[in-house]
Design a protein around this motif. Structure first.
Motif, PDB file in Angstrom:
ATOM      1  N   GLU A 185     -19.159  18.876  28.771  1.00 45.77           N
ATOM      2  CA  GLU A 185     -18.983  18.821  30.221  1.00 45.77           C
ATOM      3  C   GLU A 185     -19.608  17.587  30.884  1.00 45.77           C
ATOM      4  OE1 GLU A 185     -17.237  21.245  31.595  1.00 45.77           O
ATOM      5  OE2 GLU A 185     -17.071  22.403  29.737  1.00 45.77           O
ATOM      6  N   MET A 186     -18.995  17.165  31.975  1.00 48.34           N
ATOM      7  CA  MET A 186     -19.480  15.992  32.682  1.00 48.34           C
ATOM      8  C   MET A 186     -20.884  16.160  33.256  1.00 48.34           C
ATOM      9  SD  MET A 186     -16.052  14.528  34.548  1.00 48.34           S
ATOM     10  CE  MET A 186     -16.828  12.978  35.025  1.00 48.34           C
ATOM     11  N   PRO A 187     -21.201  17.311  33.825  1.00 46.88           N
ATOM     12  CA  PRO A 187     -22.572  17.463  34.338  1.00 46.88           C
ATOM     13  C   PRO A 187     -23.606  17.210  33.260  1.00 46.88           C
ATOM     14  CG  PRO A 187     -21.194  19.260  35.131  1.00 46.88           C
ATOM     15  CD  PRO A 187     -20.373  18.498  34.134  1.00 46.88           C
ATOM     16  N   TYR A 208     -23.882  13.513  32.723  1.00 50.78           N
ATOM     17  CA  TYR A 208     -24.601  12.899  33.850  1.00 50.78           C
ATOM     18  C   TYR A 208     -26.100  13.100  33.687  1.00 50.78           C
ATOM     19  CZ  TYR A 208     -26.374  12.136  38.555  1.00 50.78           C
ATOM     20  OH  TYR A 208     -27.096  11.691  39.622  1.00 50.78           O
ATOM     21  N   GLU A 230     -13.351  18.178  40.003  1.00 51.17           N
ATOM     22  CA  GLU A 230     -14.602  17.796  39.347  1.00 51.17           C
ATOM     23  C   GLU A 230     -14.873  16.298  39.452  1.00 51.17           C
ATOM     24  OE1 GLU A 230     -14.792  18.325  35.105  1.00 51.17           O
ATOM     25  OE2 GLU A 230     -16.939  18.701  35.203  1.00 51.17           O
ATOM     26  N   MET A 231     -13.841  15.484  39.259  1.00 54.42           N
ATOM     27  CA  MET A 231     -14.007  14.035  39.266  1.00 54.42           C
ATOM     28  C   MET A 231     -14.586  13.516  40.570  1.00 54.42           C
ATOM     29  SD  MET A 231     -13.644  12.159  36.694  1.00 54.42           S
ATOM     30  CE  MET A 231     -12.985  12.556  35.082  1.00 54.42           C
ATOM     31  N   TYR A 285     -18.088  12.350  40.918  1.00 50.72           N
ATOM     32  CA  TYR A 285     -18.564  11.208  40.148  1.00 50.72           C
ATOM     33  C   TYR A 285     -18.084   9.871  40.670  1.00 50.72           C
ATOM     34  CZ  TYR A 285     -20.102  14.899  37.102  1.00 50.72           C
ATOM     35  OH  TYR A 285     -20.733  16.018  36.616  1.00 50.72           O
ATOM     36  N   SER A 342     -14.523  10.497  29.975  1.00 50.85           N
ATOM     37  CA  SER A 342     -15.098  11.382  30.985  1.00 50.85           C
ATOM     38  C   SER A 342     -16.613  11.320  30.965  1.00 50.85           C
ATOM     39  CB  SER A 342     -14.621  12.822  30.773  1.00 50.85           C
ATOM     40  OG  SER A 342     -14.961  13.263  29.480  1.00 50.85           O
ATOM     41  N   ILE A 357     -17.653   8.118  32.698  1.00 49.74           N
ATOM     42  CA  ILE A 357     -17.568   8.179  34.158  1.00 49.74           C
ATOM     43  C   ILE A 357     -18.799   8.883  34.732  1.00 49.74           C
ATOM     44  CG2 ILE A 357     -16.271   9.175  36.078  1.00 49.74           C
ATOM     45  CD1 ILE A 357     -13.719   8.730  34.402  1.00 49.74           C
TER      46      ILE A 357
END
Lengths: 343, 343
Positions: A225-227, A230, B281-282, B285, A252, A255
């Motif tokens: 997942e992106m979180p 990050y 979601e994007m 970011y 992803s 980003i």
DNA sequence: AACGTTCCCGGTAACGTTCCCGGTATCGTT
DNA sequence: AACGATACCGGGAACGTTACCGGGAACGTT
């Protein structure tokens, strides 16, 4: 609303209606017309269950995907659907959670639904050859890896990029710009073979360039997942050693990392270069545009059903297709030297 | 590999095997054990086609989605799948292209596959009540609009946000910051009712604030895709009048627009404020984080199957659920006045 | 001891199709 | 005029499962 009603309405037998519906030749034009009229009149729609029951094949292929949250899969799945339709197949999607036993469940699903074949998308199923053969369904792997080399290559087909080599290429690009302190952002190596392969490419590129691997620059997340990406990048920036470039194993993640860099006051590419692999749509719209190795998503999907269709048609044994990425030069790459001088 | 084989193997009748497979009470423990052993031993998997054939209901609901390229739908579909599973239903996805006659095709699919119900996701089907009733399948609309008010509200159910009101709110936020020259970015109004509704909200907010609508600030694309949104924004910046704020009817369009703004040398929010609706979601970011009205995607999906399940259970008539968005204050909002002074 | 209950279990008819087989016209051939 | 070929159509079995109905055994009740 059954074929019998249509038969009675048009004054023919069920056999004839069936023949008309399946484009069989042995039916006169006048009868064909009458039947078609009845079908329209009664709004008749064939019952798929009954049809599938009597035929052995369903003309459907299943796509089991692990981690559909990855936007890279979106175009792949779409191209699979299109290619399947062109080949006369229907596509059914089945998402699985990461975990053991899921492949068996998918195979059971395939058998219960009488799917003709399976496309395994984005996962790592480290099964023994015996287990694989027990699936009882022809399958082709997509963006997938034969972890530990346990699968006999002759027992299945696959199509993907050469993850290790492409990662090597990406890191080499950073190295060629003078970067030496290169961080890598990846998700769980233990669970994700793709991540593992790309990580290998990273390691080998560093080794070949004579750069020592700094474990503190290996940022691993437990999930894709992106979180998580990050947060991991934020922590790396706060606690880790300095680095002038970052290789993310997926767009992803890159980003999310760029957002973390920005929030930490680091500019891209002046303070940190970023490169990734995948080529998802969103990566065109970051500022600056993400430099990445674009996977031929459409080709991957189309080739997967192409190979599967060949296997289903009886001809063609196992094939392992390796496609190449294309570099999109974005704006996230800077030189390490000029950066230092500029300061 | 059929139920008959299992019956013979375990020395019972097919009826008994069927009973243990369907958790019927009238079977002794010892027999149940024998049958289960046989099932495991023979790797028996029930044939779904045969099962569906004899039962009237399939315990499956179809989701027909128009424009699955919109990342907003991803979490909605996922939540539908989860909620469906919890309710004992299976979900089958069916994408349609924008175009007439597609709803009929979906209904035919539903009937041919004996789906219990349909969830219509993200489209505009301006059918007459007669046409709708002819579908013959209970359905609930999601992120969908009854264009022209032609559908009898009592004949179907729906769940979505109040697109017009939420757009009004978004534009009001821009107005309250002093913006007067507010551009709007939307996809084809003629084809997309959601777009149309949000555009209405934009118009009404301007009208109530006494700001004249400038047609030159209405940037409409023919399709929803991000490249179209990027290109349209670029053209607006190049050829259109000046504006200090932009309202995009979708997050993905806003992200593309922000890229266009950046490429044109305009800073967000200093030179141009941006606000949107969706909350994909994007949008967390982007740099800066997009200010947007977040739709409760999970709730929308869950409620949709909830309502459909009620309808399928016989109880509960038509309902029209309107959910509210929550504002995520990102960094894309600036004040118009201070901006001018700063220059 | 006869009878009603309860608990299991088996036989069998559906469900809606497809496909094979056989049958009846029609028509040309010898 | 008889016959084979062809074109077309109907009958019916089969696909694998569930649901209904009925029946036998075991057991308690009067």
């Amino acid at each position: 609303m059954t074929i019998k009603d249509v038969a009675e309405f048009s004054g023919v037998s069920v056999s004839t209606v069936s023949r008309v519906l399946n484009q069989h030749p042995d039916v006169s034009e006048v009868v064909r017309g009458r039947v078609m009229d009845a079908v329209r009149e009664l709004h008749y729609v064939p019952n798929n269950s009954a049809r599938d029951l009597v035929k052995t094949r369903t003309d459907a292929i299943g796509v089991v995907v692990r981690g559909a949250e990855n936007p890279f899969f979106t175009p792949v799945i779409r191209s699979i659907e299109n290619a399947a339709e062109d080949a006369g197949y229907e596509m059914v999607l089945h998402q699985i959670q990461s975990g053991a036993g899921e492949l068996e469940a998918a195979a059971a699903l395939a058998r219960s639904k009488r799917l003709n074949g399976l496309i395994l998308l984005g996962g790592c199923y480290d099964y023994t050859p015996e287990q694989t053969a027990a699936l009882g369904v022809p399958f082709v792997c997509c963006t997938y890896t034969n972890r530990f080399g346990r699968l006999d290559p002759a027992s299945y087909s696959s199509v993907s990029i050469d993850d290790r080599a492409e990662a090597y290429r990406a890191v080499q690009l950073l190295l060629s710009r003078g970067h030496r302190a290169i961080a890598v952002l990846l998700d769980s190596v233990s669970d994700r073979s793709i991540s593992q392969l790309r990580y290998q490419g990273y390691c080998e590129a560093l080794r070949d360039a004579g750069v020592a691997l700094d474990p503190a620059l290996v940022a691993e997340t437990v999930e894709f997942e992106m979180p998580a990406a990050y947060e991991r990048t934020r922590r790396l920036l706060a606690e880790g050693p300095a680095f002038s470039a970052l290789f993310a194993i997926a767009d992803s993640m890159a980003i999310a990392a760029m957002k973390a860099l920005s929030d930490a006051g680091r500019r891209v590419p002046e303070d940190c270069s970023v490169i990734a692999i995948d080529g998802i749509e969103m990566s065109r719209y970051t500022v600056p545009t993400l430099t990445t190795l674009i996977q031929p998503a459409e080709t991957i999907g189309a080739q997967a059903v192409g190979i599967l269709a060949e296997v289903l048609a009886g001809r063609g044994g196992s094939r392992h297709l390796r496609l190449e990425t294309t570099l999109r030069p974005g704006g996230t790459l800077g030189a390490a030297e000029t950066d230092r001088k500029a300061r």
